[in-house]
Design a protein around this motif. Structure first.
Motif, short mmCIF file in Angstrom:
data_model
loop_
_atom_site.label_atom_id
_atom_site.label_comp_id
_atom_site.label_asym_id
_atom_site.label_seq_id
_atom_site.Cartn_x
_atom_site.Cartn_y
_atom_site.Cartn_z
N THR A 2 0.84 -1.19 0.00
CA THR A 2 0.00 0.00 0.00
C THR A 2 0.88 1.24 0.00
N GLN A 53 0.89 5.73 -0.34
CA GLN A 53 0.17 7.00 -0.32
C GLN A 53 0.14 7.54 -1.74
N ASP A 99 -8.12 3.69 -2.46
CA ASP A 99 -8.96 4.14 -1.35
C ASP A 99 -8.88 5.66 -1.32
N LYS A 138 -8.59 7.59 2.09
CA LYS A 138 -7.28 7.54 2.75
C LYS A 138 -6.15 8.03 1.85
N ASN A 139 -6.47 8.34 0.58
CA ASN A 139 -5.45 8.73 -0.41
C ASN A 139 -4.36 7.66 -0.50
N GLN A 140 -4.82 6.41 -0.69
CA GLN A 140 -3.91 5.29 -0.78
C GLN A 140 -4.30 4.38 -1.94
N VAL A 160 2.80 2.51 3.12
CA VAL A 160 2.06 2.69 4.37
C VAL A 160 2.29 1.51 5.27
#
Length: 67
Positions: free
Chosen positions: A4, A6, A35, A38-40, A67
């Motif tokens: 994951t 950012q 997502d 969550k800016n992910q 992350v």
């Protein structure tokens, strides 16, 4: 393998779709799930991080750290 990252610059569903499409096209990516809240983005597979960054080059989105 799942990783994951950012992602900066995403503001709407259209942004998330663009990021998902661009990263999904990278060699070694089995899937990319964004997502927006969550800016992910979660990447399944074994792509090179540099290839992921290059896929977003020229867009308003930037791949950040894990992350």
């Amino acid at each position: 393998m799942s990783t994951t990252y950012q992602v900066s610059g995403m503001k709407c569903d259209g942004c998330a779709k663009t990021v998902q499409e661009k990263l999904s096209a990278v060699k070694g990516v089995e899937s990319a799930q964004v997502d927006l809240a969550k800016n992910q983005v979660t990447i399944e597979g074994k792509p090179w991080k540099l290839s992921l960054k290059r896929a977003l080059k020229g867009t308003k989105y930037q791949l950040g750290g894990e992350v």
